[in-house]
Structure formats: structure tokens, C-alpha cells
Design an enzyme around this catalytic site. Structure first.
Site, PDB file in Angstrom:
ATOM      1  N   GLY A  68       6.076 -36.218  -6.426  1.00 36.58           N
ATOM      2  CA  GLY A  68       4.624 -36.338  -6.358  1.00 36.58           C
ATOM      3  C   GLY A  68       4.219 -37.627  -5.670  1.00 36.58           C
ATOM      4  O   GLY A  68       4.176 -37.716  -4.447  1.00 36.58           O
ATOM      5  N   GLY A  69       3.974 -38.668  -6.459  1.00 37.19           N
ATOM      6  CA  GLY A  69       3.438 -39.929  -5.941  1.00 37.19           C
ATOM      7  C   GLY A  69       4.188 -40.487  -4.740  1.00 37.19           C
ATOM      8  O   GLY A  69       3.565 -40.884  -3.740  1.00 37.19           O
ATOM      9  N   GLU A 111       0.440 -29.343 -14.209  1.00 34.88           N
ATOM     10  CA  GLU A 111      -0.991 -29.659 -14.107  1.00 34.88           C
ATOM     11  C   GLU A 111      -1.813 -28.379 -14.035  1.00 34.88           C
ATOM     12  O   GLU A 111      -2.932 -28.326 -14.548  1.00 34.88           O
ATOM     13  CB  GLU A 111      -1.234 -30.582 -12.897  1.00 34.88           C
ATOM     14  CG  GLU A 111      -0.712 -31.987 -13.192  1.00 34.88           C
ATOM     15  CD  GLU A 111      -0.328 -32.802 -11.973  1.00 34.88           C
ATOM     16  OE1 GLU A 111      -0.650 -32.413 -10.837  1.00 34.88           O
ATOM     17  OE2 GLU A 111       0.331 -33.851 -12.172  1.00 34.88           O
ATOM     18  N   HIS A 142       2.985 -25.333 -11.818  1.00 35.12           N
ATOM     19  CA  HIS A 142       3.071 -26.787 -12.035  1.00 35.12           C
ATOM     20  C   HIS A 142       2.396 -27.121 -13.369  1.00 35.12           C
ATOM     21  O   HIS A 142       1.406 -26.493 -13.744  1.00 35.12           O
ATOM     22  CB  HIS A 142       2.392 -27.522 -10.877  1.00 35.12           C
ATOM     23  CG  HIS A 142       2.634 -28.994 -10.892  1.00 35.12           C
ATOM     24  ND1 HIS A 142       1.961 -29.848 -11.733  1.00 35.12           N
ATOM     25  CD2 HIS A 142       3.499 -29.772 -10.185  1.00 35.12           C
ATOM     26  CE1 HIS A 142       2.408 -31.075 -11.538  1.00 35.12           C
ATOM     27  NE2 HIS A 142       3.334 -31.064 -10.603  1.00 35.12           N
ATOM     28  N   GLU A 177      10.597 -30.084 -14.418  1.00 35.88           N
ATOM     29  CA  GLU A 177       9.732 -31.257 -14.423  1.00 35.88           C
ATOM     30  C   GLU A 177       9.259 -31.543 -15.848  1.00 35.88           C
ATOM     31  O   GLU A 177       8.275 -30.927 -16.310  1.00 35.88           O
ATOM     32  CB  GLU A 177       8.511 -31.012 -13.532  1.00 35.88           C
ATOM     33  CG  GLU A 177       8.841 -30.745 -12.091  1.00 35.88           C
ATOM     34  CD  GLU A 177       7.678 -31.122 -11.178  1.00 35.88           C
ATOM     35  OE1 GLU A 177       7.878 -31.969 -10.313  1.00 35.88           O
ATOM     36  OE2 GLU A 177       6.581 -30.593 -11.371  1.00 35.88           O
ATOM     37  N   GLY A 217       4.379 -38.667 -13.015  1.00 40.86           N
ATOM     38  CA  GLY A 217       3.404 -39.718 -12.731  1.00 40.86           C
ATOM     39  C   GLY A 217       3.421 -40.869 -13.719  1.00 40.86           C
ATOM     40  O   GLY A 217       2.492 -41.678 -13.753  1.00 40.86           O
ATOM     41  N   ASN A 251       4.868 -32.970  -3.202  1.00 42.71           N
ATOM     42  CA  ASN A 251       3.633 -32.376  -3.706  1.00 42.71           C
ATOM     43  C   ASN A 251       2.530 -33.412  -3.561  1.00 42.71           C
ATOM     44  O   ASN A 251       2.478 -34.377  -4.321  1.00 42.71           O
ATOM     45  CB  ASN A 251       3.834 -31.988  -5.183  1.00 42.71           C
ATOM     46  CG  ASN A 251       2.568 -31.466  -5.828  1.00 42.71           C
ATOM     47  OD1 ASN A 251       1.580 -31.206  -5.146  1.00 42.71           O
ATOM     48  ND2 ASN A 251       2.603 -31.310  -7.140  1.00 42.71           N
ATOM     49  N   TRP A 252       1.680 -33.198  -2.562  1.00 39.58           N
ATOM     50  CA  TRP A 252       0.617 -34.189  -2.300  1.00 39.58           C
ATOM     51  C   TRP A 252      -0.528 -34.070  -3.305  1.00 39.58           C
ATOM     52  O   TRP A 252      -1.427 -34.889  -3.311  1.00 39.58           O
ATOM     53  CB  TRP A 252       0.084 -34.025  -0.876  1.00 39.58           C
ATOM     54  CG  TRP A 252       1.077 -34.363   0.205  1.00 39.58           C
ATOM     55  CD1 TRP A 252       2.391 -34.719   0.050  1.00 39.58           C
ATOM     56  CD2 TRP A 252       0.842 -34.363   1.631  1.00 39.58           C
ATOM     57  NE1 TRP A 252       2.971 -34.938   1.270  1.00 39.58           N
ATOM     58  CE2 TRP A 252       2.048 -34.732   2.263  1.00 39.58           C
ATOM     59  CE3 TRP A 252      -0.269 -34.090   2.427  1.00 39.58           C
ATOM     60  CZ2 TRP A 252       2.179 -34.830   3.653  1.00 39.58           C
ATOM     61  CZ3 TRP A 252      -0.148 -34.183   3.807  1.00 39.58           C
ATOM     62  CH2 TRP A 252       1.061 -34.555   4.419  1.00 39.58           C
ATOM     63  N   LYS A 253      -0.530 -33.005  -4.081  1.00 38.90           N
ATOM     64  CA  LYS A 253      -1.595 -32.757  -5.076  1.00 38.90           C
ATOM     65  C   LYS A 253      -2.974 -32.835  -4.412  1.00 38.90           C
ATOM     66  O   LYS A 253      -3.121 -32.436  -3.261  1.00 38.90           O
ATOM     67  CB  LYS A 253      -1.465 -33.739  -6.244  1.00 38.90           C
ATOM     68  CG  LYS A 253      -0.053 -33.767  -6.831  1.00 38.90           C
ATOM     69  CD  LYS A 253       0.009 -34.472  -8.148  1.00 38.90           C
ATOM     70  CE  LYS A 253       1.456 -34.582  -8.588  1.00 38.90           C
ATOM     71  NZ  LYS A 253       1.587 -35.031  -9.968  1.00 38.90           N
ATOM     72  N   SER A 284       8.663 -38.622 -11.539  1.00 40.21           N
ATOM     73  CA  SER A 284       8.867 -40.048 -11.242  1.00 40.21           C
ATOM     74  C   SER A 284      10.140 -40.313 -10.424  1.00 40.21           C
ATOM     75  O   SER A 284      10.822 -41.311 -10.655  1.00 40.21           O
ATOM     76  CB  SER A 284       8.865 -40.872 -12.535  1.00 40.21           C
ATOM     77  OG  SER A 284       7.584 -40.800 -13.146  1.00 40.21           O
TER      78      SER A 284
HETATM   79  C1  PEP Z   1       4.938 -33.711  -9.625  1.00 40.64           C
HETATM   80  O1  PEP Z   1       3.744 -33.765  -9.865  1.00 40.64           O
HETATM   81  O2  PEP Z   1       5.471 -32.631  -9.315  1.00 40.64           O
HETATM   82  C2  PEP Z   1       5.708 -34.952  -9.705  1.00 40.64           C
HETATM   83  C3  PEP Z   1       7.006 -34.856  -9.819  1.00 40.64           C
HETATM   84  O3  PEP Z   1       4.999 -36.121  -9.681  1.00 40.64           O
HETATM   85  P1  PEP Z   1       5.603 -37.634  -9.685  1.00 40.64           P
HETATM   86  O4  PEP Z   1       6.746 -37.655  -8.716  1.00 40.64           O
HETATM   87  O5  PEP Z   1       4.453 -38.487  -9.248  1.00 40.64           O
HETATM   88  O6  PEP Z   1       6.055 -37.904 -11.066  1.00 40.64           O
END
Ligand code: PEP
Length: 237
Positions: A219-220, A95, A93, A160, A166, A8-10, A198
């Protein structure tokens, strides 16, 4: 079940970086024993899908509207995302739930719209830290599943925990396994359940080996080709 590693590049990546990252994933995706998916922002979705066409990495979107067309300035309909090259779409998600007030009912309607357009939905659920500390993690997730998934749902679920996204924090392996078992009990045997929050190359192998963990939503670490591919390489085959 073959595992999926989804990125997920957000709200990250301009054209140049997106094309470089997609090119690196195209080169690295072939030798992996798992399914690979990246979900770039909509502005570069078509270009990324073009680079990845015919590769072992698919392209997805990060959200869609519940209607197929209409007067919704700034929104994107599921058929548009399909037309741009998406095969999957992330829905609900945390967010989007927190920053855009998305409810389970809204996610439910989006899932139906995605399926009508031929997209595979990846529905996100997860508790906040207060809910976990209050002993309500499983009931919160159960409520999200009941409210967000239509009858006969055939997409993927991503567990999640909001407090793990994050932050560099992850639940214990026992807690991940327990929640995945609880979700499995509710969604049946055929649904892949991803863990997200994470996930890094350092913890991926341990998480991906847990029972009922069918892959990861990243994500990151998905913004760096080497990290994302290292997570994918950690999938048990
Ligand atoms: C996400 O936003 O779906 C996610 C899992 O982010 P991260 O891996 O950065 O925690």
C-alpha cells in the site's frame, strides 16, 4: 514461481502524480526479476495503463461490481476495467470488507465476474488483531478462503493481517510463514500467495524469502517509485 509485487494506490493520486509515478515505474521495471503490477484509482486507470503499455509493469483495479452492467450508480463493472486497460483486480480488501460491508459471498460473486471479464483476481484475506490474539487467525482466514474462492480458482491470494495494514507493524516471520503454509494447504500448489501489510524496502527481503511467499501487496510504499522498485528488487530471483 515468479514473485509478484503489486501496488495498491488506494484513494490516492491525481492525474499529474499518477502519470509521473507510472513513468518512473516504466523506466525502472525492466531490470527486475519479478512481475510488477500497480492498481491505481479508477479515475486514472486508463491513463496509467497507457503509460505502462508494453512495459514490464501491468495495471490493475482495486474492486469491481459482481454484475457486468446495469443500474448501479457509481459502481464499475469488470468489463469496464478490462476495457480501461486492467489485467488484474484486487477483491475483498479488508478496507472494502470493513468500510463497505463486503462479505465472503459478495467477494465470491465479484471473483466470478472478474474471471468472466478476463481479469485475474487477487483475493485478500486476513485476520483482525482481536482474532489473532484470540488464537483464531488461521480459522478466520480458512473461512474467508472457503467463502470467497470459487471452485477451480486460478487467481492470486493476498494474506493481509488487518492490524498490519498501514500501521508499520508486521507479524513475526514465523507467523507469516505459518499462515502462508496454512493457505497453501487450502489453495493447492499453483496459486501465488502474496503477503501484504506494512511491506517496506527495509523488511521486504526477509519477508519475500519466506517459504510460500509468492510476492507482496504493497500500500503506502507503492506511492513512491523508489520504495516500490526497491521492494521489487528485494525479490529473490
Ligand atoms: C494494503 O492496503 O493492501 C497494504 C498492504 O497497505 P500497507 O502496505 O500500507 O500496509
Amino acid at each position: 514461481m515468479r514473485r509478484m509485487i503489486a501496488g495498491n494506490w488506494k484513494m490516492n493520486m491525481l492525474s499529474e502524480g499518477a502519470l509521473q509515478l507510472a513513468g518512473a515505474l516504466r523506466r525502472g521495471a525492466d531490470r527486475l526479476g519479478c512481475e510488477l503490477l500497480v492498481c491505481p484509482p479508477a479515475t486514472v486507470l486508463s491513463a496509467v495503463a497507457h503509460v505502462l503499455l508494453g512495459s514490464a509493469c501491468q495495471t490493475g483495479a482495486q474492486d469491481c461490481h459482481a454484475e457486468a452492467a446495469g443500474a448501479h450508480t457509481g459502481d464499475l463493472a469488470a468489463p469496464m476495467l478490462r476495457d480501461a486497460g486492467a489485467t488484474h483486480v484486487i477483491l475483498g480488501h479488508s478496507e472494502r470488507r470493513a468500510q463497505h460491508g463486503e462479505t465472503d459471498a459478495m467477494v465470491h460473486a465479484k471473483v466470478e465476474a472478474a474471471v468472466r471479464a478476463g481479469l485475474v483476481p487477487i483475493v485478500c484475506v486476513g485476520e483482525t488483531l482481536a482474532e489473532r490474539e484470540g488464537g483464531r487467525a488461521e480459522s478466520v482466514v480458512a473461512g474467508q478462503l472457503a467463502g470467497s474462492l470459487p471452485h477451480g480458482f486460478a487467481g492470486l491470494v493476498a494474506y493481509e493481517p488487518v492490524w498490519a495494514i498501514g500501521t508499520g507493524r508486521t507479524p513475526t516471520q514465523a507467523d507469516i510463514a505459518a499462515m502462508h503454509a496454512a493457505i497453501r494447504h487450502r489453495v493447492g500448489a499453483a496459486i501465488r500467495i502474496l503477503y501484504g501489510g506494512s511491506v517496506k524496502p527495509e523488511n521486504a527481503a526477509a519477508i519475500l524469502a519466506l517459504p510460500e511467499v509468492g510476492g507482496a501487496l504493497v500500500g503506502g510504499a507503492s506511492l513512491d517509485a523508489a520504495s516500490f522498485l526497491a521492494i521489487a528488487a528485494a525479490c529473490p530471483v
